[in-house]
Design an enzyme around this catalytic site. Structure first.
Site, mmCIF file in Angstrom:
data_model
loop_
_atom_site.group_PDB
_atom_site.id
_atom_site.type_symbol
_atom_site.label_atom_id
_atom_site.label_comp_id
_atom_site.label_asym_id
_atom_site.label_seq_id
_atom_site.Cartn_x
_atom_site.Cartn_y
_atom_site.Cartn_z
ATOM 1 N N ASP A 1 0.154 11.939 3.007
ATOM 2 C CA ASP A 1 -1.171 12.177 4.514
ATOM 3 C C ASP A 1 -0.284 13.085 5.600
ATOM 4 O O ASP A 1 -1.739 13.873 6.023
ATOM 5 C CB ASP A 1 -0.259 10.629 4.913
ATOM 6 C CG ASP A 1 -0.508 10.000 3.839
ATOM 7 O OD1 ASP A 1 -0.756 9.911 2.741
ATOM 8 O OD2 ASP A 1 0.102 8.346 4.291
ATOM 9 N N SER B 1 -4.531 6.817 8.879
ATOM 10 C CA SER B 1 -4.757 7.080 10.329
ATOM 11 C C SER B 1 -3.189 6.805 11.584
ATOM 12 O O SER B 1 -3.849 7.923 12.269
ATOM 13 C CB SER B 1 -5.645 5.690 10.986
ATOM 14 O OG SER B 1 -4.884 4.670 11.204
ATOM 15 N N SER B 2 -2.648 6.168 10.520
ATOM 16 C CA SER B 2 -1.608 6.207 11.515
ATOM 17 C C SER B 2 -0.303 8.055 10.892
ATOM 18 O O SER B 2 -0.406 8.024 12.091
ATOM 19 C CB SER B 2 -0.391 5.443 10.393
ATOM 20 O OG SER B 2 -0.726 4.665 9.763
ATOM 21 N N HIS C 1 0.293 7.018 -5.189
ATOM 22 C CA HIS C 1 1.950 6.546 -4.774
ATOM 23 C C HIS C 1 2.562 7.396 -6.089
ATOM 24 O O HIS C 1 4.074 6.500 -6.669
ATOM 25 C CB HIS C 1 2.740 4.397 -5.540
ATOM 26 C CG HIS C 1 2.023 3.899 -5.286
ATOM 27 N ND1 HIS C 1 2.963 3.243 -3.465
ATOM 28 C CD2 HIS C 1 0.365 3.590 -4.553
ATOM 29 C CE1 HIS C 1 1.859 2.515 -2.540
ATOM 30 N NE2 HIS C 1 0.385 2.216 -2.904
ATOM 31 N N ALA D 1 -6.962 1.403 6.771
ATOM 32 C CA ALA D 1 -8.034 1.542 5.613
ATOM 33 C C ALA D 1 -8.566 2.340 4.374
ATOM 34 O O ALA D 1 -9.212 2.318 3.390
ATOM 35 C CB ALA D 1 -9.438 1.861 6.044
ATOM 36 N N ASP E 1 3.573 10.368 -4.646
ATOM 37 C CA ASP E 1 4.604 11.538 -3.292
ATOM 38 C C ASP E 1 5.505 11.207 -3.209
ATOM 39 O O ASP E 1 6.698 11.890 -3.542
ATOM 40 C CB ASP E 1 3.617 11.843 -2.509
ATOM 41 C CG ASP E 1 3.464 9.515 -1.573
ATOM 42 O OD1 ASP E 1 4.298 9.047 -1.691
ATOM 43 O OD2 ASP E 1 2.869 10.528 -0.356
ATOM 44 N N TYR F 1 4.733 -2.303 -0.931
ATOM 45 C CA TYR F 1 5.367 -0.829 -0.626
ATOM 46 C C TYR F 1 6.477 -0.209 -0.666
ATOM 47 O O TYR F 1 6.675 -0.453 -1.658
ATOM 48 C CB TYR F 1 4.632 -0.044 0.742
ATOM 49 C CG TYR F 1 4.339 1.720 0.444
ATOM 50 C CD1 TYR F 1 3.416 2.478 0.360
ATOM 51 C CD2 TYR F 1 5.174 2.269 1.502
ATOM 52 C CE1 TYR F 1 2.846 3.328 0.004
ATOM 53 C CE2 TYR F 1 6.297 3.557 1.179
ATOM 54 C CZ TYR F 1 4.139 4.147 0.445
ATOM 55 O OH TYR F 1 4.313 5.651 0.425
HETATM 56 C C1 GLA Z 1 0.353 5.690 2.124
HETATM 57 C C2 GLA Z 1 1.683 6.332 2.152
HETATM 58 C C3 GLA Z 1 1.814 7.895 1.573
HETATM 59 C C4 GLA Z 1 1.783 7.290 -0.088
HETATM 60 C C5 GLA Z 1 0.369 6.567 0.034
HETATM 61 C C6 GLA Z 1 0.491 6.155 -2.256
HETATM 62 O O1 GLA Z 1 -0.677 6.332 2.214
HETATM 63 O O2 GLA Z 1 2.079 7.147 3.587
HETATM 64 O O3 GLA Z 1 3.234 8.546 1.777
HETATM 65 O O4 GLA Z 1 2.823 7.503 -1.108
HETATM 66 O O5 GLA Z 1 0.594 5.691 0.430
HETATM 67 O O6 GLA Z 1 -0.180 7.011 -2.582
#
Ligand code: GLA
Length: 443
Positions: free
Chosen positions: A197, A153-154, A54, A149, A56, A251
Site C-alpha cells: 500500500d 485510506s490509512s 496477502h 473500503a 506482500d 489479518y
Molecule cells: C492490507 C495491507 C497490505 C496487504 C493487503 C492484502 O491492505 O496493508 O500490506 O497485505 O492488506 O493484500
C-alpha cells in the site's frame, strides 16, 4: 486560483474542473482556520489491487494501481516544532502535538495518531530538529479515499503526511526508505501490513498497474515493472459499503499462519525465509508437512516463533495449510497475470482474477456475504471477464475487469442486484490510474 496550481491539477486528474473547485474550497477552508493561505499542497492516492492478495508480507508479488481518489494536505510551515492538524470533514476535531522521538498516542484520535506516528518515525531517523506545520487534511467523498473500503485510506493518509513532513524539512530519501518509514508509522498504531500500500501510494504511475516484487534485493530496493491494460477494457471498482477493520485479529492470524508455515517448512527446506521461496516447488510435494489447523501453543512447542504479532493468544487456532496454499498459488497467478496482460489475453486475466477470488474466499477465508453477492452478480453480466475481492478482506471493494462498452450497463445492473439482495447502497466507479504521491503546488 494560481495558474501553476491549475496546470498541476490538470496534469493529475482526468476531470479537472471538479478538482479545481475541490482545491479552491479547501484553500478557503484553510484560510478560515489559520488566517493565512497555504503555501504547499501535497497529495497521496489510495489504491486498488488488481491481483496478489496477502502475498506482500510473504515476500511475494502484487499488482496494485494508484487511484485518482486521494488524500490532500494543505500546509504552511511553522518555525517551531508544533504540528496542528484540521480536517475538512467536521467529524474530525482539531488535534496538535509537539514533534519528538517519543510522541504519546491520543485515545479516540485515530486520524491524528497517523500524524503522530509519522512525526515520531521521522524524528527518530532525522539528525536535525524537525520543524512543524499547520495543515488541513482533505479526503472527502467523492474525491477522497473512502475509509474501511480496502482502498488503503490509512496508507494514503500516512504517505501524504510523510511526503509533507519530509519535504518541508528537506528530508530526502529513496523510495525504499520512504516505504519503510510509512510502514513504521502505521506500526505506531498497531498495524503491520506488508509494503504494497505504501509503495503504490508513493510510486504509482498514471494509466498503469505496477507489478511489484515485495522481496527487497541486496541493496534493499524493490523490483517493479509498469504494466498497461488493453485499452478496450477497464477496471470497475464496487464498494460494498461493508467496512473492514485492519486492526482486528483476522489479518494478524493470517500473518501468523504464514509464519508458522515457513517455520515448519524450514525443517525440510532450511534455506527458505518466506513462503515466496516455495514458488518453484510443487504444492503436493510439500503440503503434507503442514497441518490443516494447529494452535499457537502446539506450534510453539514445535519451535515456531510467533512472537511480536499483536492479538495472537496461546489458544488461537491457525489454519496453516489452507493459508499457505493461497499464498503459494496466488504468487503464481500474479506472474501469469503479468504475462496475460503483456500477451493482450484479457480473458485469461479475467479467469486468473476469478481463481484468485475463489482462493481468497476458500483458502484464505477473507470474503463476506455482501462481497459474494457482488461477485455472483458480476459473474452473470455480459462484458465482465473476471472479478475479485480487493484489499485485506472482510468487506470493502470488489474489482472487476470489464469490456469498456459494458461499463455503464454492468454498473447499473450490479448496483440493482446489490440493493435488492442486501438493502445496501454500493458505490461504483471505473478505476482511473493516477501517479503516486507528490507536491502538487507551492507558492
Ligand atoms: C492490507 C495491507 C497490505 C496487504 C493487503 C492484502 O491492505 O496493508 O500490506 O497485505 O492488506 O493484500
Amino acid at each position: 486560483m494560481d495558474n501553476d496550481l491549475k496546470t498541476s491539477i490538470s496534469s493529475i486528474y482526468a476531470d479537472d474542473s471538479e478538482q479545481i473547485n475541490r482545491y479552491a474550497r479547501a484553500s478557503q477552508h484553510f484560510k478560515s482556520i489559520y488566517g493565512a493561505v497555504p503555501s504547499h499542497i501535497f497529495r497521496a492516492p489510495g489504491r486498488v489491487n488488481l491481483i496478489g492478495e496477502h502475498t506482500d508480507y510473504n515476500h511475494g508479488y502484487v499488482m496494485p494501481v494508484a487511484l485518482d481518489k486521494d488524500v490532500l494536505v494543505f500546509a504552511k510551515p511553522r518555525t517551531d516544532s508544533k504540528i496542528t492538524l484540521n480536517n475538512i470533514e467536521s467529524t474530525y476535531p482539531e488535534t496538535s502535538f509537539d514533534i519528538s522521538k517519543s510522541i504519546p498516542k491520543v485515545e479516540n484520535n485515530q486520524w491524528g495518531n497517523y500524524a503522530r506516528g509519522v512525526a515520531q518515525v521521522l524524528a527518530n531517523s532525522s539528525q536535525t530538529q524537525l520543524k512543524g506545520f499547520d495543515a488541513l487534511i482533505v479526503s472527502e467523498a467523492p474525491f477522497g479515499v473512502p475509509t474501511g473500503a480496502g482502498l488503503s485510506s490509512s496508507s494514503a493518509l500516512t504517505v501524504v503526511l510523510l511526503k509533507a513532513f519530509s519535504y518541508l524539512n528537506d528530508y530526502d530519501a529513496p523510495i525504499s526508505e520512504m516505504v519503510t518509514l510509512a510502514s513504521d508509522a502505521e506500526w505506531y498504531l498497531g498495524t503491520r501490513g506488508g509494503i504494497m500500500d505504501q509503495f503504490i501510494s508513493l510510486a504509482g504511475k498514471q494509466n498503469t498497474a505496477l507489478f511489484l516484487d515485495c522481496r527487497p534485493d541486496s541493496s534493499d530496493n524493490f523490483q517493479t515493472e509498469t504494466v498497461t491494460l488493453d485499452k478496450d477494457y477497464r477496471l470497475l471498482i464496487i464498494n460494498s459499503g461493508v467496512k473492514h477493520q485492519n486492526v482486528g485479529g483476522g489479518y494478524n492470524y493470517r500473518v501468523a499462519a504464514c509464519r508458522a508455515g515457513v517455520g515448519l517448512l524450514q525443517k525440510h527446506y532450511p534455506e527458505i525465509t518466506h513462503l515466496r521461496d516455495m514458488e518453484t516447488i510443487d504444492w503436493e510435494s510439500f503440503s503434507g508437512l503442514l497441518p490443516d489447523i494447529s494452535s499457537v501453543t502446539e506450534l510453539q512447542a514445535q519451535g515456531i516463533d510467533l512472537t511480536n504479532i499483536p492479538t495472537i493468544e496461546p489458544e488461537t487456532q491457525l489454519k496453516v495449510k489452507p493459508r499457505c496454499k493461497h499464498v503459494w498459488s496466488e504468487n503464481k497467478r500474479v506472474l501469469d497475470a503479468v504475462k496475460a496482460i503483456k500477451d493482450l489475453d484479457m480473458h485469461l486475466l479475467g479467469q486468473l482474477m476469478n481463481r484468485a477470488h475463489v482462493s481468497a474466499r476458500d483458502d484464505y477465508e477473507i470474503s463476506c456475504p455482501e462481497i459474494e453477492v457482488l461477485i455472483t452478480s458480476l459473474n452473470k453480466k455480459e462484458g465482465v471477464l473476471g472479478s475479485r475481492l480487493t484489499g485485506a478482506g472482510w468487506g470493502g471493494c470488489v474489482v472487476a475487469l470489464v469490456q469498456k462498452e459494458f461499463i455503464a450497463s454492468v454498473s447499473e445492473a450490479v448496483g440493482d442486484d446489490y440493493r435488492n439482495l442486501t438493502g445496501l447502497e454500493p458505490t461504483i466507479f471505473p478505476c482511473q490510474a493516477s501517479d503516486g504521491a507528490s507536491l502538487v503546488w507551492q507558492s
